[in-house]
Design a protein around this motif. Structure first.
Motif, mmCIF file in Angstrom:
data_model
loop_
_atom_site.group_PDB
_atom_site.id
_atom_site.type_symbol
_atom_site.label_atom_id
_atom_site.label_comp_id
_atom_site.label_asym_id
_atom_site.label_seq_id
_atom_site.Cartn_x
_atom_site.Cartn_y
_atom_site.Cartn_z
ATOM 1 N N UNK A 104 76.908 -71.132 63.977
ATOM 2 C CA UNK A 104 76.410 -72.498 64.163
ATOM 3 C C UNK A 104 76.784 -73.383 62.966
ATOM 4 N N UNK A 105 76.811 -72.799 61.773
ATOM 5 C CA UNK A 105 77.167 -73.549 60.558
ATOM 6 C C UNK A 105 78.620 -74.033 60.640
ATOM 7 N N UNK A 106 79.525 -73.137 61.026
ATOM 8 C CA UNK A 106 80.957 -73.443 60.970
ATOM 9 C C UNK A 106 81.353 -74.649 61.842
ATOM 10 N N UNK A 121 70.875 -70.925 68.699
ATOM 11 C CA UNK A 121 70.357 -72.289 68.790
ATOM 12 C C UNK A 121 69.360 -72.616 67.695
ATOM 13 N N UNK A 122 68.449 -71.706 67.388
ATOM 14 C CA UNK A 122 67.429 -72.051 66.392
ATOM 15 C C UNK A 122 68.050 -72.170 65.000
ATOM 16 N N UNK A 123 69.142 -71.426 64.748
ATOM 17 C CA UNK A 123 69.860 -71.611 63.478
ATOM 18 C C UNK A 123 70.599 -72.952 63.488
ATOM 19 N N UNK A 124 71.139 -73.326 64.652
ATOM 20 C CA UNK A 124 71.811 -74.622 64.775
ATOM 21 C C UNK A 124 70.861 -75.763 64.448
ATOM 22 N N UNK A 125 69.633 -75.652 64.920
ATOM 23 C CA UNK A 125 68.630 -76.694 64.639
ATOM 24 C C UNK A 125 68.347 -76.751 63.139
ATOM 25 N N UNK A 126 68.195 -75.600 62.518
ATOM 26 C CA UNK A 126 67.907 -75.578 61.069
ATOM 27 C C UNK A 126 69.059 -76.219 60.281
ATOM 28 N N UNK A 127 70.295 -75.901 60.665
ATOM 29 C CA UNK A 127 71.431 -76.460 59.926
ATOM 30 C C UNK A 127 71.585 -77.969 60.194
ATOM 31 N N UNK A 128 71.510 -78.381 61.464
ATOM 32 C CA UNK A 128 71.669 -79.814 61.776
ATOM 33 C C UNK A 128 70.634 -80.623 60.995
#
Ligand code: NAP
Ligand code: ZN
Length: 353
Positions: free
Chosen positions: A167-169, A191-198
């Motif tokens: 998700x970070x990349x 998805x939950x990592x995507x939310x944290x990064x966004x």
């Protein structure tokens, strides 16, 4: 060679069960680790059940697991990065040719000779397949072993090695940041990592979910808004407004509905790999000059950058720690989206097998 304890599946329809697997003795450039935690990725389930038979058929027995955090137990004489006692981490890659343009650019995931952590031919073992992290130890070339920031909890750090970097990349690639409206589709492990990064990158972050019961969690994880994707009115309210959307759904669904959420020149990047293909409407791209992309994990330098970023911002996955004996139950729960938000296996549980 030595025997390591592990869990493996012997066919697409059999459950994971206790076994032993052969690992190589460390070579000069290798690092041997005792595995402490291994995250459970939906890709593990897809591959154990041979759901990607067209693109990447599973060879059995299959020991999955590519979100590995462990303690170094031995290093080869030429290995300089780690010493016994250090923490180390391994993601989806364990080797690449090191000489192709992708490797030279630090994009080892696109190397034509990339070797995945499991279900990939292993040149060290006469072409037998690699075995993953549902095991008590692993031996990997030190180029593919990453450093774990010391402030992160290990069970929560393990999923960074796949869900985190995947998700970070793409968010870095598509310059997610302040002033951007960003959507994340599917509030699962990725998805939950995507939310944290966004959220950490400063974007206005919107979660699209099919499970309205996850609304409070989504807001707590860093979302500014939550959209129930099955509600046409809620979807209509955001139409044509997103700069970037990351689609992390594990099953086939209507991607056109998300392409229509993009603004002029907006991009939808798919990271989910459903067993069945998506259907694409040309008009979903044409109106608004939208683009549709994919993204595959991340290279080794960017994976280290992501881990360091997580160390600085104290970001880990929200995990439910399980003993390895609960892995088959965990797969069934993952299929029902009943996990908050990643299972992380405590490999100490393998000692009793
Ligand atoms: P996961 O934890 O099971 O999450 C998937 C989420 O998708 C679910 O939580 C659910 O979110 C949503 N979902 C599930 N079934 C759905 C359906 N029928 N319709 C709509 N939404 C549905 O899986 P994961 O581990 O995050 O992995 C997600 C996908 O990414 C998998 O296909 C995996 O193989 C792939 N993957 C790709 C890469 C890469 O490099 N590209 C790397 C790792 C994983 P809601 O409940 O919020 O709707
Ligand atoms: Zn994964």
């Amino acid at each position: 060679m030595y025997k390591a304890k592990a869990y493996s599946a012997s066919s697409a329809t059999s459950p994971l069960a206790s076994t032993t697997i052969a690992r190589r003795d460390p070579t000069d450039t290798d690092v041997q680790m005792e595995i402490l935690f291994c995250g459970v990725c939906h890709s593990d389930l897809h591959q154990v059940r041979n759901e990607w038979s067209g693109m990447m058929p599973t060879v059995y027995p299959c020991t999955p697991g590519h979100e590995i955090v462990g303690r170094v137990t031995k290093v080869g004489s030429a290995a300089k990065k780690f010493k016994p006692g250090d923490l180390g981490a391994i993601g989806c890659l364990v080797d690449s040719d090191g000489s192709c343009p992708a490797c030279k650019a630090g994009l080892e995931q696109f190397c034509p000779n990339a070797v995945y952590t499991y279900n990939s031919p292993d040149k060290h073992m006469d072409g037998k397949m690699t075995y993953g992290g549902y095991s008590d130890s692993v031996v990997v070339d030190e180029r593919f072993v990453l450093r774990v920031p010391s402030n992160l909890t290990l069970a929560g750090a393990a999923p960074l090695l796949c869900a985190g970097i995947t998700t970070y990349s793409p968010m870095r690639h598509w310059a997610v940041g302040k002033g951007k409206k960003v959507g994340v589709v599917g509030l699962g492990g990725l998805g939950h990592m995507g939310v944290k990064f966004a959220h950490a990158f400063g974007a206005h972050t919107v979660v699209f979910t099919t499970s309205m019961s996850k609304k409070e969690d989504a807001l707590r994880l860093g979302a500014d808004e939550v959209v129930l994707s099955t509600d046409a009115n809620q979807m209509k309210r955001h139409a044509g407004s997103f700069d970037f959307i990351l689609d992390a759904v594990s099953a086939r669904h209507d991607i056109n509905a998300y392409l229509q959420q993009l603004r002029l020149d907006g991009n939808l990047t798919i990271v989910g790999v459903p067993a069945k293909p998506h259907e694409l409407n040309a008009t979903s791209l044409i109106f608004g000059r939208h683009s549709l992309s994919g993204s595959l994990i991340g290279g080794i330098p960017e994976t280290q950058e992501m881990l360091d970023f997580c160390g600085q911002h104290n970001i880990t996955a929200d995990v439910e720690v399980i003993p390895i004996q609960k892995i088959n139950e965990a797969y069934e729960r993952m299929l029902k989206s009943d996990v908050k938000y990643r299972f992380s296996i405590d490999l100490a549980s393998l000692k009793s097998e």
